[in-house]
Structure formats: structure tokens, C-alpha cells
Design a protein around this motif. Structure first.
Motif, PDB file in Angstrom:
ATOM      1  N   PRO A 199       1.526   0.141   9.186  1.00 48.96           N
ATOM      2  CA  PRO A 199       2.336   1.210   8.556  1.00 48.96           C
ATOM      3  C   PRO A 199       3.871   0.641   8.645  1.00 48.96           C
ATOM      4  CG  PRO A 199       0.711   1.868  10.404  1.00 48.96           C
ATOM      5  CD  PRO A 199       0.777   0.290  10.229  1.00 48.96           C
ATOM      6  N   VAL A 200       4.668   1.333   7.566  1.00 49.45           N
ATOM      7  CA  VAL A 200       5.839   0.897   7.648  1.00 49.45           C
ATOM      8  C   VAL A 200       6.633   2.195   7.954  1.00 49.45           C
ATOM      9  CG1 VAL A 200       7.971  -0.086   6.337  1.00 49.45           C
ATOM     10  CG2 VAL A 200       5.719  -0.984   6.180  1.00 49.45           C
ATOM     11  N   VAL A 201       7.494   2.355   8.974  1.00 51.59           N
ATOM     12  CA  VAL A 201       7.962   3.578   9.096  1.00 51.59           C
ATOM     13  C   VAL A 201       9.613   3.684   9.142  1.00 51.59           C
ATOM     14  CG1 VAL A 201       8.248   5.354  11.106  1.00 51.59           C
ATOM     15  CG2 VAL A 201       6.227   4.354  10.604  1.00 51.59           C
ATOM     16  N   VAL A 202      10.286   4.312   8.512  1.00 44.82           N
ATOM     17  CA  VAL A 202      11.819   4.360   8.465  1.00 44.82           C
ATOM     18  C   VAL A 202      12.397   5.348   9.545  1.00 44.82           C
ATOM     19  CG1 VAL A 202      13.667   5.023   6.851  1.00 44.82           C
ATOM     20  CG2 VAL A 202      11.450   4.241   5.846  1.00 44.82           C
ATOM     21  N   ASP A 203      13.479   4.856  10.170  1.00 44.02           N
ATOM     22  CA  ASP A 203      13.989   5.482  10.917  1.00 44.02           C
ATOM     23  C   ASP A 203      15.461   6.281  10.624  1.00 44.02           C
ATOM     24  OD1 ASP A 203      16.193   3.667  11.124  1.00 44.02           O
ATOM     25  OD2 ASP A 203      15.639   2.967  13.162  1.00 44.02           O
ATOM     26  N   VAL A 204      15.952   7.154  11.252  1.00 47.47           N
ATOM     27  CA  VAL A 204      17.381   7.628  11.080  1.00 47.47           C
ATOM     28  C   VAL A 204      18.473   6.963  10.427  1.00 47.47           C
ATOM     29  CG1 VAL A 204      18.376   7.917  13.152  1.00 47.47           C
ATOM     30  CG2 VAL A 204      18.585   9.930  11.443  1.00 47.47           C
ATOM     31  N   GLY A 205      18.537   5.637  10.678  1.00 49.42           N
ATOM     32  CA  GLY A 205      19.374   4.671  10.400  1.00 49.42           C
ATOM     33  C   GLY A 205      18.782   3.954   8.996  1.00 49.42           C
ATOM     34  N   CYS A 206      18.062   4.458   8.504  1.00 51.49           N
ATOM     35  CA  CYS A 206      17.247   3.781   7.488  1.00 51.49           C
ATOM     36  C   CYS A 206      16.735   2.409   7.632  1.00 51.49           C
ATOM     37  CB  CYS A 206      18.293   3.669   6.116  1.00 51.49           C
ATOM     38  SG  CYS A 206      18.484   5.539   5.448  1.00 51.49           S
ATOM     39  N   ARG A 207      16.268   2.016   8.673  1.00 49.19           N
ATOM     40  CA  ARG A 207      15.733   0.775   8.910  1.00 49.19           C
ATOM     41  C   ARG A 207      14.134   1.045   9.024  1.00 49.19           C
ATOM     42  NH1 ARG A 207      20.230   1.337  12.788  1.00 49.19           N
ATOM     43  NH2 ARG A 207      22.112   0.402  11.530  1.00 49.19           N
ATOM     44  N   ASN A 208      13.532  -0.133   8.585  1.00 44.30           N
ATOM     45  CA  ASN A 208      12.174  -0.043   8.584  1.00 44.30           C
ATOM     46  C   ASN A 208      11.451  -0.639  10.035  1.00 44.30           C
ATOM     47  OD1 ASN A 208      11.267  -0.483   5.102  1.00 44.30           O
ATOM     48  ND2 ASN A 208      12.731   0.836   6.056  1.00 44.30           N
ATOM     49  N   VAL A 227      11.622  -1.898   2.762  1.00 50.85           N
ATOM     50  CA  VAL A 227      10.702  -2.006   1.800  1.00 50.85           C
ATOM     51  C   VAL A 227      10.523  -0.856   0.846  1.00 50.85           C
ATOM     52  CG1 VAL A 227       7.991  -2.433   1.669  1.00 50.85           C
ATOM     53  CG2 VAL A 227       9.112  -3.605   3.518  1.00 50.85           C
ATOM     54  N   TYR A 228      10.932   0.220   1.212  1.00 49.09           N
ATOM     55  CA  TYR A 228      10.663   1.301   0.427  1.00 49.09           C
ATOM     56  C   TYR A 228      11.719   1.187  -0.856  1.00 49.09           C
ATOM     57  CZ  TYR A 228       8.113   4.108   3.918  1.00 49.09           C
ATOM     58  OH  TYR A 228       6.831   4.412   4.666  1.00 49.09           O
ATOM     59  N   ALA A 229      12.945   0.896  -0.572  1.00 49.19           N
ATOM     60  CA  ALA A 229      13.980   0.895  -1.517  1.00 49.19           C
ATOM     61  C   ALA A 229      13.721  -0.232  -2.497  1.00 49.19           C
ATOM     62  CB  ALA A 229      15.398   0.633  -0.867  1.00 49.19           C
ATOM     63  N   HIS A 230      13.385  -1.287  -1.791  1.00 48.05           N
ATOM     64  CA  HIS A 230      13.160  -2.692  -2.603  1.00 48.05           C
ATOM     65  C   HIS A 230      12.059  -2.385  -3.642  1.00 48.05           C
ATOM     66  CE1 HIS A 230      11.772  -7.002  -2.768  1.00 48.05           C
ATOM     67  NE2 HIS A 230      12.231  -6.789  -3.914  1.00 48.05           N
ATOM     68  N   LEU A 231      11.036  -1.949  -3.320  1.00 47.34           N
ATOM     69  CA  LEU A 231       9.498  -1.604  -4.140  1.00 47.34           C
ATOM     70  C   LEU A 231       9.416  -0.116  -4.753  1.00 47.34           C
ATOM     71  CD1 LEU A 231       7.396  -4.018  -1.915  1.00 47.34           C
ATOM     72  CD2 LEU A 231       8.872  -4.749  -3.742  1.00 47.34           C
ATOM     73  N   GLN A 274       4.241   7.175   1.878  1.00 44.10           N
ATOM     74  CA  GLN A 274       4.157   6.208   3.110  1.00 44.10           C
ATOM     75  C   GLN A 274       3.860   5.104   2.349  1.00 44.10           C
ATOM     76  OE1 GLN A 274       1.192   8.420   5.763  1.00 44.10           O
ATOM     77  NE2 GLN A 274       2.830   9.441   6.630  1.00 44.10           N
ATOM     78  N   VAL A 275       4.423   4.232   3.096  1.00 45.51           N
ATOM     79  CA  VAL A 275       3.886   2.602   2.756  1.00 45.51           C
ATOM     80  C   VAL A 275       3.567   1.706   3.918  1.00 45.51           C
ATOM     81  CG1 VAL A 275       5.464   0.413   2.484  1.00 45.51           C
ATOM     82  CG2 VAL A 275       5.946   2.543   1.005  1.00 45.51           C
ATOM     83  N   ALA A 276       2.574   0.942   3.619  1.00 43.46           N
ATOM     84  CA  ALA A 276       2.122  -0.127   4.702  1.00 43.46           C
ATOM     85  C   ALA A 276       1.776  -1.448   3.883  1.00 43.46           C
ATOM     86  CB  ALA A 276       0.756   0.721   5.175  1.00 43.46           C
ATOM     87  N   LEU A 277       1.787  -2.333   4.697  1.00 40.63           N
ATOM     88  CA  LEU A 277       1.450  -3.738   4.326  1.00 40.63           C
ATOM     89  C   LEU A 277       0.051  -4.314   4.679  1.00 40.63           C
ATOM     90  CD1 LEU A 277       4.921  -5.198   5.204  1.00 40.63           C
ATOM     91  CD2 LEU A 277       4.308  -4.081   2.844  1.00 40.63           C
ATOM     92  N   ARG A 278      -0.714  -4.608   3.536  1.00 39.84           N
ATOM     93  CA  ARG A 278      -1.921  -5.106   3.853  1.00 39.84           C
ATOM     94  C   ARG A 278      -1.670  -6.814   3.860  1.00 39.84           C
ATOM     95  NH1 ARG A 278      -6.934  -2.825   2.839  1.00 39.84           N
ATOM     96  NH2 ARG A 278      -5.976  -1.376   1.379  1.00 39.84           N
ATOM     97  N   VAL A 297       0.878  -1.263   0.041  1.00 40.55           N
ATOM     98  CA  VAL A 297       0.077   0.092   0.108  1.00 40.55           C
ATOM     99  C   VAL A 297       0.785   1.265   0.000  1.00 40.55           C
ATOM    100  CG1 VAL A 297      -1.669   1.397   1.139  1.00 40.55           C
ATOM    101  CG2 VAL A 297      -1.808  -1.339   1.264  1.00 40.55           C
ATOM    102  N   VAL A 298       0.711   1.899  -0.997  1.00 39.98           N
ATOM    103  CA  VAL A 298       1.589   3.252  -1.318  1.00 39.98           C
ATOM    104  C   VAL A 298       0.811   4.322  -1.080  1.00 39.98           C
ATOM    105  CG1 VAL A 298       3.428   4.523  -2.451  1.00 39.98           C
ATOM    106  CG2 VAL A 298       3.382   1.957  -2.473  1.00 39.98           C
ATOM    107  N   ASP A 299       1.024   5.352  -0.043  1.00 35.35           N
ATOM    108  CA  ASP A 299      -0.109   6.614   0.001  1.00 35.35           C
ATOM    109  C   ASP A 299      -1.439   6.344   0.226  1.00 35.35           C
ATOM    110  OD1 ASP A 299       2.394   8.083   0.099  1.00 35.35           O
ATOM    111  OD2 ASP A 299       2.411   8.099  -2.048  1.00 35.35           O
ATOM    112  N   GLY A 300      -1.791   5.246   0.815  1.00 32.79           N
ATOM    113  CA  GLY A 300      -3.055   4.733   0.802  1.00 32.79           C
ATOM    114  C   GLY A 300      -3.646   4.050  -0.172  1.00 32.79           C
ATOM    115  N   ASP A 301      -3.058   3.807  -1.349  1.00 27.43           N
ATOM    116  CA  ASP A 301      -3.634   3.002  -2.557  1.00 27.43           C
ATOM    117  C   ASP A 301      -2.548   1.768  -2.660  1.00 27.43           C
ATOM    118  OD1 ASP A 301      -5.467   4.958  -3.186  1.00 27.43           O
ATOM    119  OD2 ASP A 301      -3.623   6.027  -4.506  1.00 27.43           O
TER     120      ASP A 301
END
Length: 874
Positions: free
Chosen positions: A784-793, A750-754, A772-776, A204-208
Motif C-alpha cells: 500500500p501507498v499512503v499519503v500523509d498531511v504533508g503530501c508525502r508518500n 506516486v499519485y501525482a506522478h502516475l 488508493q494506490v499500491a505497488l506490486r 495498482v489503482v483501487d485494486g486493479d
């Protein structure tokens, strides 16, 4: 350069025997009494462990026992008894996650080594040095570290390092996965992983929702194959190379041990049997650095084996297959990457009758087909077939394809179509090799070297002194690290003499060849002759051969008794109170709610609602600095959350946080605790749930390292939490009363991969800053999938959890710090939540009203895990 130890998994006796027969230098296994991270394995009973330890030591190997789960307060006496049994049985080491287990082990039996499990998340050298205070003898580094990061790690600590070299990869950092706890009703930190990473998810990307076609296993990594990294890891001085797989059979264990034994001796070829035994796909994991396009393929979550090619034609019982160098690309948009090659990174496999295949297709509504090959014919390109020593690519280019014939039993070929991908998933030869190893490993292997010194003169008995040599003299510590114990503990010796005196021989007498044959014929024992020194024996002498054989028998018996003897002190009385840190004063403050926010909108809403203390968890540091100043200007105390994992060299992130001069730091990793505790002018420190505190011994140890409070681990249910509070200093344990449980914390992006074609943060284009990415999941919950300052999800649970009903009892038990964590809540939601929980803690509203206002389902601690009672060990 010292060759690393090869450490093999043993989920049952067959796997253990196969590991020893294949040449493992050490084995690790769990107990069926619990407290090991593979509860689903067959495992071993603690009351039979002495026999297993003797078996392993007769093979010249070392035995490590996994006690690598968290321990709840009522279980401390149980785990103490298990440690006592392990020590008395003669195991060489235990592998632990919970600091309490390490402290108890050092008190119960100082001779028993303690190794930090990868579950402890000791992800940096500064973390290792902090944890070294537990009495550790070794650290198992996380799988997420590259070879370069492992090198930096080794340079920063004197502790020997153990590195996973082969097997399944967890998508989440070990010790930091709560998906099973949140969704499966069981905890990975208690050995009951539900493998939620192997389930299908939709992007799910930006709600879609974005269509990825047949790609749906977005969190299921390929398996780690670290062959290429072996020389570099040996050069670094890594003490041990660890093979994952306590849930796998003897054929897998034998193949993996044999392969990596050869690799440590310079043979880096890739054996197809290694992958046919078990493989979800081949990758170097993170050993070569992050590659978000390669780690996860997404088309399957289970064993596949070796890729063969694509179906071009099906005619009755014949299937035509051609080599296929590339995967089908992910569909769904130009921004999506084309996955890496399947075949090019795999060894060549030649199909033959008896091998099993599986046909993979992109039609989820149809059952995958597979079965044994009845006959296989190679279709040549026309040129002469290259030699087997040729490169895999050269061999592939010479093959036009194969004709595979199937029969009954076999696949339903009406469901196989051109374009389907074909995998070699089994091989009877590999299975038989594992069965043979499992049989051979039960017999004496003769792998322990014996050095003999023979002396004597005419008229006196012949005397033989024997001492054990290390089966692998190259095992030991890194050149700059402390020495490890050898495979055979200490230098064991034995002496024996003939019953009669030596006489003058009529012929050549006792030549070196005769002595080696008669004294060194150790067949059927754990030993072999390593060397013989007859310089102390006069020449031209004779003694009956029968007496030489008797001397050999007595020496073998004495040495065997020595290697299985357990000579160590084990405390018989309880050491629980002895290992508790000195009394820590209660924290006498007023009860209050501390909200954690992740966006400017949330922060402004909380400040507008009158929050006097906030915690900030920002994705980027520039915005964080501005948020700190804004909160300060509004008169609020400001806490800053560290990253949840600190890798080698990432102390610079903590250094930047320190420069912002927060009122307090929310410490989420051992490395960050070590960094901030070492500052001369440090802010107040509060530990987060990610330190995994579930009992009062561990709580006392971390509090003594400089924390004012520590948040209870999310693995605790109500009873377990209350037990912890009853034993811990009042006010020192914080509780998260509202949050979206962080299910996966992963190095894979997940962001970088997809959403990009980049391999890491340097080439991904930072889609996380635009989307904003999420997984259904399968039941339509969107996480929700959130990225931190170390680029980890971090994948957060879609549903919030509340401990509102517990608040009155928690207040009565002395809890003063109640934490509220926001993820993607709106400003209005943030304000409503803060007001509801603040009023609840103040006693102004009832728990039910707080839950109603928060609009969440009430839940705290979704499982009791595997709580044990003392009756288990009677």
C-alpha cells in the motif's frame, strides 16, 4: 559572497587521489571497520587513517570520516574506540547519524568536529537547533529541500549547512528508509542499502493493475545535477556543496569535482563528461522545488549516460540515429502524463569512435544491446555548423543525425530496431582523465600557499619567516554563522636563516625576482609561493644561492611537519558512562496496547472493542479534528501522530495539532520534538520509531528532551532490542508488536506522478482523495501507498509483522507500552487485532494464539545488520 567548499566522495584510494587532484576542498570517506552508510565501498582501514589524514592535509584539504549509521547497545564500546582512532589520526570531522556517536565524540575529543549526516533527518531549522545540543558544528540538510527552503533553514539556525549538489538520489528520506530491512534482510541505517527503489514495480489503482508499458521502475529517481543552484546556494551562505558517490570510480569523482569547482567560480556550463562518467538521467532533484513529473522517468534504474537520439534505420553494421527531443509517452490511460524531455535538458554530445553506447528498448524479454562505436559520421542539416559556443539547442538543430558503425566486440544489431533510444554511456577520454587524476593526486600538489617575509642587512644572516595562507581564503561560515576552521588548521609558521652573513653585492644583488625564484621554488612539495615581502631586506646584498635553497628546504620541511602534526587531546579511558544523561525514573504503569488507526472505520471498530487509548494518523486535518472529538465522546484518551518529516515552515502543522488538545502526541521528527517540548502547556509526548533509537545513550538523550517513552527503532532484532531494554530505564521504551513496516517514506508522490499531470500538490488535483494506490513487486506482493498531511508518500510492506512471541519476555524486561499500527485493515480486522494483542499482553492467551488470531507471519527484526564485537578492533 563566500564560495562554498567542494566536498568530494572517496570510496577507495584512487577516488581519493582523483578528488584531491581535481581540487576538492574536503573529502569524506568511510572505514572498513563498519558504521558507515556505504558498507559496499572499498573504504579505508582505521589503523591506517593517520597516513590518509596526512595525505589529505598535504593537499590543503580537510578530511571527514563517516560514522553515519545507527549503533546497537553492544557496539558502543566498539564505536568509542573507532572515534578515538579517528581523532588521534587527525581527521577534521566525523559525520554522524546516531546522537550517541556525537555525544561520545564530543567527550573523547572536543577538537574533533561533529557534522550531522543527512541520515539524521535534521529537516528543519528548529530540528537543527535541538540537535545543536549534541555539539554539532554543521548539518547536512536533506536532499528533499528546495533552494528556498534551504534559505529559510539558514535563516533559522546559526549552524553552517552542507547541501548535496550532485549524484544519486534516494527516493526515500535519508534515515527513514526501511525497505532493505524489510525485504533484503539488511538495513540502510546500517550501511547495507539493497537499493529496493531501483527494482521494478507495477501500479495498482483501487485494486486493479494498470498497464504502464515499459515504465516499471516507479521509485527510481534520476540523478541530481545541481549546477543551476550553485549561485543561489553560495548567496545563501551554504558552507559546503557535497557530491554523492562513494561507490563510484575516479573518473566520476574527478569530473564532478572539476565541474563544481568551476561552477563556484562562475562557470555554469554543462560538461558532457560529467554525465558520461555516471548518470541515471539529469534532474535538479528537489532544489528547484518538487516536480513529480520530472524526478522519476521509470524506464531504467541504472547508468545510462547522455541521450543521443532514436534509431531510424539499421543496415548491417551501420545504425542511423536522429536527435529525439521527446521520450515515448507512458501508456495506459489518458490520465497518465507524458514524461519530460530527455535531450532538451542535456548537454550536447558528439559521438566519436571509442565511445560506448547502449540501445534502450521497450522489450523487457530482450537483452539490451551496447558496445563501442567504431566510426561516427555527422549528417548535417545543410547549413554551416554553428560555433561550439552556440546554445545546445542551436547545435542540435544543425544536426540531422549520425551514422554509427559498430564491429566486434559490439552489439548484436539484429536486436536493435528503429525507435530504440540511444545513449552515450562511456568515453575513453573521461576514463583516462580519471586515471590521470588518480595518479596525479598521489604526488605533492603544491596547493597550499606560503607567504614569505625576508629581512636582513649587511653583515648578518638573511632571515626568512614563512606562514601558511589558506588554500581557499573564501572558505568559512555563512556571514551570520560561526566561523569554520580553515583548510589549514591554525596559522603555522616557520623561520630559517642563512649560514653566512649577507655581503655587499657586485651587481644587482638579491632582487625580488631572485628571491621569488630561489626561496619560492616549492616544486615537489605541498606548497606554492603566495607572496613575498622583502621590505625588511636592505638592497644591494648578496648571499650564495645554495644557502637560499637550503633555507627554502628547511622552511618546507618545517611547514610540512606542521600541517600533518596532530596536536589534540584524546581521552584514553571510556566515556560511555560519562555521556549517559542523568538517571531517568522508571515509568510505573500497567502494560497496555495502544492502537494507531488511519480511517474512521478503524477508529469506530477500536472504540467499539473497548479501546481506552488510541492514536490517530490522518491524511487531512479537518477529518482529524472530527475523529478526535468522536474518540473523546466515547471516553478514550486520544494521541495524535505528527508527520514523519518536518520541513522549514511546517511547524504550522504541529501548531494545528496542538490546538486539538490531544492527551498525547506521537512525535516522529526532531522538529516536532523541538516544537512540542517548547510548549508551556504541552501534552504528554511519546517518541516514534522514526527517531531511530537503538541504544541507551540515544534513548536517554531523547527522553531527557521531554519524552515519556520512545518506541524502539525497527532496525533492532530480538537480541539488540533486549540489550537496549537491559540498559534503558524500565518502562521508557515502547515496542511495536504488530505493524506493516513502512518501507519507503518519500517526498516523491506516486499519485501525482502516475494519476495526474501536476507537478506538486497545487496542480495535481489530489488524486489521493479519490483513489488508493499500491505497488506490486516481483513476487506479486502488493504494498500500500499512503499519503500523509504533508503530501508525502509512505509505502508500507504488504505483509504484517508481529512480535507476539517476544511479549512475555518484553513484559519481564519492563516494557509497558505495546503499539499496534494499522494501515488499510478493515473494521473487522482492526477489532480482531486489538482484541488479540490486548489479551496477549494481559496474559489471557499465548503468543501462538495471538498470531493465529491476527493471521500474520511472526517476525521481529529481519536482520542483525552488521553487529560488531570488540575483536574487530584488536
Amino acid at each position: 559572497m563566500r564560495a562554498p567548499e567542494i566536498l568530494a566522495p572517496a570510496g577507495d584510494r584512487d577516488a581519493l587521489a582523483a578528488a584531491l587532484a581535481a581540487g576538492a576542498d574536503a573529502v569524506y570517506l568511510g572505514l572498513d571497520d563498519g558504521f558507515n552508510a556505504r558498507a559496499r565501498a572499498v573504504n579505508f582501514p582505521s589503523d591506517g587513517l593517520a597516513e590518509v589524514a596526512a595525505w589529505v592535509h598535504r593537499a590543503g584539504a580537510r578530511l571527514y570520516i563517516t560514522l553515519n549509521t545507527l549503533v546497537f547497545e553492544p557496539e558502543l564500546a566498539v564505536v568509542e574506540e573507532l572515534i578515538r582512532r579517528v581523532a588521534a589520526a587527525g581527521a577534521d570531522a566525523i559525520i554522524v547519524q546516531d546522537p550517541a556517536v556525537a555525544l561520545l565524540a564530543r567527550a573523547i575529543c572536543p577538537a574533533l568536529e561533529v557534522h550531522a549526516s543527512t541520515q539524521m533527518t535534521a529537516s528543519s531549522p528548529i530540528a537543527a537547533e535541538l540537535l545543536r545540543g549534541l555539539g554539532l558544528a554543521r548539518v547536512v540538510v536533506p536532499r528533499e529541500l528546495s533552494v528556498d527552503e534551504i534559505r529559510a533553514y539558514a535563516q533559522g539556525t546559526a549552524l553552517p549547512l552542507e547541501v548535496f549538489i550532485h549524484g544519486a538520489l534516494c527516493v526515500a528520506w535519508s534515515g527513514q528508509c526501511l525497505s532493505s530491512e524489510a525485504w533484503g534482510g539488511r538495513s540502510a541505517n546500517r550501511g547495507q542499502c539493497a537499493q529496493a527503489c531501483r527494482l521494478p514495480y507495477r501500479l495498482v489503482v483501487d485494486g486493479d493493475e494498470r498497464d504502464l508499458g515499459e515504465v516499471e521502475y516507479l521509485l527510481s529517481p534520476k540523478d541530481l545535477v545541481g549546477t543551476d543552484a550553485v549561485p543561489a546556494l553560495a548567496d545563501i551562505g551554504v558552507a559546503s556543496l557535497k557530491i554523492e558517490g562513494r561507490l563510484k570510480g575516479p573518473h566520476y569523482v574527478a569530473a564532478a569535482v572539476s565541474h563544481y569547482k568551476a561552477a563556484t567560480q562562475g562557470s555554469l556550463g554543462d560538461d558532457p563528461s560529467l554525465h558520461v562518467a555516471y548518470s541515471r538521467g539529469i534532474s535538479p532533484g528537489f532544489l528547484a522545488g518538487p516536480d513529480h513529473q520530472r524526478l522519476v522517468e521509470g524506464r531504467f534504474p541504472r547508468h545510462r549516460g547522455l541521450p543521443l537520439g532514436k534509431v531510424t534505420k539499421v543496415d548491417r553494421d551501420i545504425v542511423w540515429v536522429v536527435p529525439a527531443p521527446e521520450q515515448r509517452p507512458i501508456t495506459g490511460g489518458a490520465a497518465l502524463p507524458e514524461p519530460p524531455e530527455r535531450v532538451a535538458e542535456s548537454p550536447v554530445v558528439e559521438p566519436r569512435a571509442g565511445m560506448g553506447v547502449v540501445f534502450e528498448h521497450g522489450r523487457p524479454e530482450e537483452t539490451e544491446q551496447g558496445g563501442p562505436i567504431f566510426a561516427a559520421e555527422v549528417i548535417e542539416q545543410g547549413a554551416a555548423r554553428p560555433d561550439r559556443a552556440a546554445s545546445p539547442e542551436t547545435i542540435r538543430r544543425s544536426i540531422a543525425g549520425w551514422r554509427l558503425r559498430f564491429g566486434d566486440p559490439g552489439p548484436d544489431l539484429s536486436l536493435v530496431s528503429p525507435g530504440d533510444f540511444v545513449w552515450i554511456s562511456s568515453d575513453p577520454k573521461v576514463t583516462r582523465a580519471g586515471e590521470k587524476a588518480a595518479e596525479e593526486g598521489r604526488a605533492p600538489l603544491g596547493r597550499i600557499g606560503v607567504a614569505l617575509a625576508v629581512s636582513g642587512a649587511a653583515g648578518v644572516p638573511l632571515s626568512v619567516t614563512a606562514h601558511l595562507t589558506e588554500r581557499r581564503p573564501d572558505i568559512g561560515a555563512r556571514p551570520h554563522g560561526p566561523a569554520e576552521r580553515p583548510a589549514i588548521p591554525d596559522a603555522r609558521t616557520a623561520t630559517a636563516a642563512t649560514a653566512s652573513a649577507l655581503q655587499i653585492a657586485r651587481g644587482a644583488g638579491l632582487t625580488p625576482e631572485v628571491l621569488a625564484d630561489k626561496l619560492g621554488g616549492f616544486g615537489g612539495t605541498p606548497f606554492h609561493l603566495a607572496s613575498i615581502d622583502a621590505s625588511g631586506l636592505a638592497t644591494g646584498l648578496h648571499v650564495p644561492v645554495s644557502e637560499l635553497k637550503e633555507v627554502r628546504r628547511r622552511i618546507a620541511a618545517e611547514l610540512e611537519a606542521a600541517i600533518v602534526r596532530v596536536d589534540r587531546t584524546v581521552a584514553t579511558h571510556s566515556m560511555i558512562e560519562a555521556v549517559r544523561p542523568a538517571a531517568i525514573a522508571p515509568l510505573a504503569i500497567e502494560p497496555h496496547v495502544v492502537p494507531l488507526c488511519r480511517t474512521d472505520e478503524q477508529l469506530d471498530a477500536l472504540l467499539d472493542a473497548g479501546a481506552r487509548e488510541v492514536e490517530l494518523d490522518w491524511m487531512e486535518l479537518v477529518g482529524l479534528g472530527k475523529a478526535v472529538e468522536r474518540a473523546r465522546q466515547r471516553g478514550a484518551k486520544v494521541g495524535i501522530a505528527t508527520v514523519r518529516v518536518q520541513k522549514p515552515g511546517e511547524e504550522k502543522i504541529d501548531a494545528h495539532l496542538a490546538k486539538l488538545a490531544p492527551d498525547h502526541v506521537l512525535v516522529r521528527s526532531w522538529g516536532s520534538l523541538a516544537y512540542f517540548a517548547g510548549l508551556a502547556d504541552r501534552p504528554a509526548l511519546h517518541g516514534d520509531f522514526s527517531l531511530n533509537v537503538t541504544n541507551s545513550i540515544t534513548a536517554g538523550w531523547v527522553l531527557a528532551r521531554g519524552l515519556e517513552t520512545v518506541t524502539a527503532a525497527h532496525d533492532l532484532d530480538k537480541d539488540q532490542l533486549l540489550a537496549l531494554l537491559a540498559a534503558a530505564p524500565p518502562g521508557r521504551i515502547g515496542v511495536t508488536v504488530h505493524h506493516h513496516i513502512p518501507t519507503f517514506h518519500t517526498e516523491h508522490c506516486v499519485y501525482a506522478h502516475l494519476l495526474s499531470t501536476g507537478t506538486d500538490y497545487r496542480s495535481c488535483g489530489r488524486p489521493c482523495e479519490q483513489h488508493q494506490v499500491a505497488l506490486r513487486d516481483r513476487v506479486d506482493l502488493v504494498h500500500p501507498v499512503v499519503v500523509d498531511v504533508g503530501c508525502r508518500n509512505t509505502v508500507f510492506n504488504a505483509q504484517a509483522q508481529s512480535a507476539a512471541s517476544l511479549v512475555p519476555e518484553l513484559l519481564a524486561r519492563g516494557v509497558r507500552r505495546f503499539r499496534l499500527e494499522l494501515v488499510r485493515e478493515s473494521a473487522a480486522e482492526a477489532r480482531r487485532l486489538h482484541e488479540a494483542y490486548t489479551q496477549l499482553v494481559a496474559g489471557a492467551i499465548a503468543p501462538a494464539e495471538a498470531v493465529r488470531r491476527a493471521a500474520v507471519h511472526e517476525q521481529f527484526g529481519v536482520t542483525r545488520g552488521t553487529m560488531r564485537t570488540l575483536t574487530v578492533l584488536r
